[in-house]
Motif scaffolding. Structure first.
Motif, mmCIF file in Angstrom:
data_model
loop_
_atom_site.group_PDB
_atom_site.id
_atom_site.type_symbol
_atom_site.label_atom_id
_atom_site.label_comp_id
_atom_site.label_asym_id
_atom_site.label_seq_id
_atom_site.Cartn_x
_atom_site.Cartn_y
_atom_site.Cartn_z
ATOM 1 N N PRO A 110 48.016 24.126 30.480
ATOM 2 C CA PRO A 110 48.263 24.256 31.930
ATOM 3 C C PRO A 110 47.187 25.084 32.620
ATOM 4 O O PRO A 110 46.486 25.888 31.991
ATOM 5 C CB PRO A 110 49.624 24.972 31.977
ATOM 6 N N TYR A 111 47.070 24.886 33.948
ATOM 7 C CA TYR A 111 46.101 25.645 34.733
ATOM 8 C C TYR A 111 46.598 27.078 34.874
ATOM 9 O O TYR A 111 47.509 27.362 35.661
ATOM 10 C CB TYR A 111 45.921 25.017 36.118
ATOM 11 N N ALA A 112 46.007 27.981 34.130
ATOM 12 C CA ALA A 112 46.465 29.366 34.087
ATOM 13 C C ALA A 112 45.753 30.223 35.125
ATOM 14 O O ALA A 112 44.682 29.876 35.621
ATOM 15 C CB ALA A 112 46.230 29.943 32.690
ATOM 16 N N PHE A 113 46.365 31.349 35.420
ATOM 17 C CA PHE A 113 45.773 32.327 36.331
ATOM 18 C C PHE A 113 44.686 33.092 35.574
ATOM 19 O O PHE A 113 44.867 33.445 34.411
ATOM 20 C CB PHE A 113 46.870 33.297 36.800
ATOM 21 N N PRO A 114 43.538 33.344 36.192
ATOM 22 C CA PRO A 114 42.483 34.073 35.471
ATOM 23 C C PRO A 114 42.951 35.468 35.079
ATOM 24 O O PRO A 114 43.666 36.135 35.822
ATOM 25 C CB PRO A 114 41.332 34.123 36.482
ATOM 26 N N ARG A 115 42.529 35.909 33.899
ATOM 27 C CA ARG A 115 42.947 37.206 33.371
ATOM 28 C C ARG A 115 41.824 38.250 33.427
ATOM 29 O O ARG A 115 42.091 39.446 33.379
ATOM 30 C CB ARG A 115 43.381 37.045 31.908
ATOM 31 N N GLU A 116 40.570 37.802 33.520
ATOM 32 C CA GLU A 116 39.456 38.735 33.503
ATOM 33 C C GLU A 116 39.320 39.430 34.853
ATOM 34 O O GLU A 116 39.415 38.797 35.905
ATOM 35 C CB GLU A 116 38.142 38.013 33.169
ATOM 36 N N PHE A 117 39.074 40.740 34.817
ATOM 37 C CA PHE A 117 38.987 41.515 36.051
ATOM 38 C C PHE A 117 37.877 40.999 36.956
ATOM 39 O O PHE A 117 38.053 40.882 38.174
ATOM 40 C CB PHE A 117 38.765 43.003 35.740
ATOM 41 N N ALA A 118 36.718 40.680 36.364
ATOM 42 C CA ALA A 118 35.586 40.226 37.188
ATOM 43 C C ALA A 118 35.935 38.941 37.931
ATOM 44 O O ALA A 118 35.605 38.786 39.113
ATOM 45 C CB ALA A 118 34.357 40.011 36.306
ATOM 46 N N ALA A 119 36.608 38.011 37.236
ATOM 47 C CA ALA A 119 37.007 36.759 37.887
ATOM 48 C C ALA A 119 38.032 37.026 38.991
ATOM 49 O O ALA A 119 37.949 36.453 40.080
ATOM 50 C CB ALA A 119 37.584 35.802 36.852
ATOM 51 N N LEU A 120 38.995 37.905 38.714
ATOM 52 C CA LEU A 120 40.006 38.237 39.727
ATOM 53 C C LEU A 120 39.341 38.825 40.978
ATOM 54 O O LEU A 120 39.730 38.504 42.106
ATOM 55 C CB LEU A 120 41.014 39.230 39.146
ATOM 56 N N LEU A 121 38.349 39.666 40.768
ATOM 57 C CA LEU A 121 37.661 40.279 41.899
ATOM 58 C C LEU A 121 36.933 39.224 42.717
ATOM 59 O O LEU A 121 37.009 39.220 43.958
ATOM 60 C CB LEU A 121 36.685 41.339 41.391
#
Length: 428
Positions: free
Chosen positions: A55-66
């Motif tokens: 499934p299309y998951a929510f990004p977990r990496e801080f840099a991607a979230l930023l």
């Protein structure tokens, strides 16, 4: 007018459920405010996505979230003013995207994904719609070596799921789609999916098959639904309709109904856009291609080359904001010789999503004869026929082809109860 079942919603999910119930002997009314296939089902990338087992998951990496939160990525656009409203849901989505719950959702969705093309094939054959289907898969394209190498590794990990693909270096990719720019260094050709050259027409074709077999399609407001002594009643332009069962298959509008009856299901909406473009003279695009780094799909459609965007988080009723589409168009033009846009304005639609990346399929626990089939997120077109079959099997007492428990509406109340119990334990 009395029937066995009223299906609320004439998109791909509702039409498919109506067909499967009809084939099992139910007298079915299909009800919507619009004609079939004119809502969310009209505007998608046209993929019957057998290859999307994760499934299309929510990004977990801080840099991607930023980057996403600052709107520095074209794959996602967030209206900052909407963040306080959507933040609790995004937090649940983030939690469900951790490795363990994501694995659970992958296993839960796999039986549906595995059957998606077979169930479409059956309806396509029965409805005589084969001219709308292409059996050539789609190509994921890459512009840098690092992303390409990572994707090759991830593709190899999917072999155990029965997924077939070709890894294409630049010369091989140019052979399959000669008019892609040399900025594209390679791709992965996913071979199992099928593509639809006019998703709205496919839904209308399925609805025509339903009507041809004696089904009734009416216009009305689903919010008029009420439970009475004689069953469920809905008002239509031709008068009230009564049935023993009612199926909520309204996609992003499903909350209008389940909230009416007191169900707290965390359904959220992701907005998305598309626009069609001509190709420059003498040029063509042979396959649907996805630039996963930039978050858009280019798909050959009857109307032209459809550019479909990724995700926009904004209030469902907020005015269109075509900034994401314009940014994607600029990138797309560097990869493909697109001509002029065909429509004056882009189309915008709503995707109904749940934080654990699974739809709700099955009975409403506190109301006899009330059934749910919604929350298909990015895979409504893919999963409509197979979830329609599963729901029909549950409703008619057949042995379901897979365990329906992972899609039950009760999973959210159980999760809330478990969370409350944990909090109480920690407090004590």
């Amino acid at each position: 007018m009395q029937y066995d079942t009223i299906v609320l919603g004439a998109g791909i999910v509702g039409v498919s459920a109506a067909l499967h119930l009809q084939s099992r002997g139910h007298q079915v009314v299909l009800l919507d405010r619009e004609q079939p296939g004119e809502g969310t089902s009209f505007g998608n990338a046209g993929l019957i996505e057998r290859s999307s087992v994760i499934p299309y998951a929510f990004p977990r990496e801080f840099a991607a979230l930023l980057r996403y939160s600052l709107n520095r990525e074209t794959a996602v656009r967030l209206n900052p003013g909407y963040l306080p409203e959507i933040a609790p849901w995004l937090f649940q989505y983030w939690k469900q995207s951790a490795p363990s719950p994501l694995d659970a959702s992958t296993l839960a969705m796999l039986p549906l994904i595995e059957r998606c093309t077979d169930e479409h094939d059956a309806l396509v054959q029965q409805a005589g719609l084969s001219e709308l289907i292409r059996c050539e898969g789609w190509i994921e394209i890459f512009k840098n070596e690092r992303a390409f190498n990572r994707a090759r590794s991830e593709a190899q990990s999917l072999v155990s799921y029965g997924i077939n693909y070709d890894v294409l270096d630049q010369p091989a990719l140019q052979q399959r789609d000669p008019h892609l720019s040399n900025k594209v260094i390679g791709g992965i050709h996913w071979l199992d999916p099928k593509t639809v050259t006019n998703p709205g027409a496919l839904v209308k074709g399925y609805a025509a098959l339903f009507r041809q077999r004696g089904g009734i399609i009416l216009q009305g407001d689903a919010r008029s639904v009420a439970q009475g002594e004689s069953g469920w009643q809905v008002d239509t332009l031709e008068g009230p309709v009564i049935s023993q069962n009612v199926v909520v298959a309204l996609g992003p509008k499903s909350a209008d109904i389940f909230k009416l009856f007191g169900y707290a299901i965390p359904l959220a909406v992701k907005r998305g856009y598309h626009r069609h473009f001509r190709m420059q003279e003498g040029k063509q695009l042979r396959h649907s291609v996805c630039d996963s780094e930039s978050g858009f799909v280019l798909a050959p459609m009857k109307q032209g080359i459809r550019l479909s965007t990724g995700i926009e988080f904004d209030r469902p009723g907020a005015p269109k904001n075509d900034s994401q589409l314009r940014r994607c168009e600029a990138i797309a033009r560097s990869l493909l010789p697109l001509g002029e846009p065909i429509e004056d304005e882009p189309w915008m639609g709503l995707r109904p999503c749940l934080p654990d990346m699974r739809p709700v399929i099955g009975a409403a626990p506190r109301h006899k004869g009330l059934w749910f089939n919604f929350g298909h997120a990015h895979h409504g077109l893919t999963l409509g026929p197979v979830t329609g079959r599963l729901l029909a099997e549950i409703m008619t007492g057949e042995t379901p082809f897979t365990d329906p428990e992972p899609y039950s509406a009760t999973r959210f109340s159980k999760a809330n109860a478990a969370s409350s119990q944990t909090e109480a334990t920690l407090s004590s």
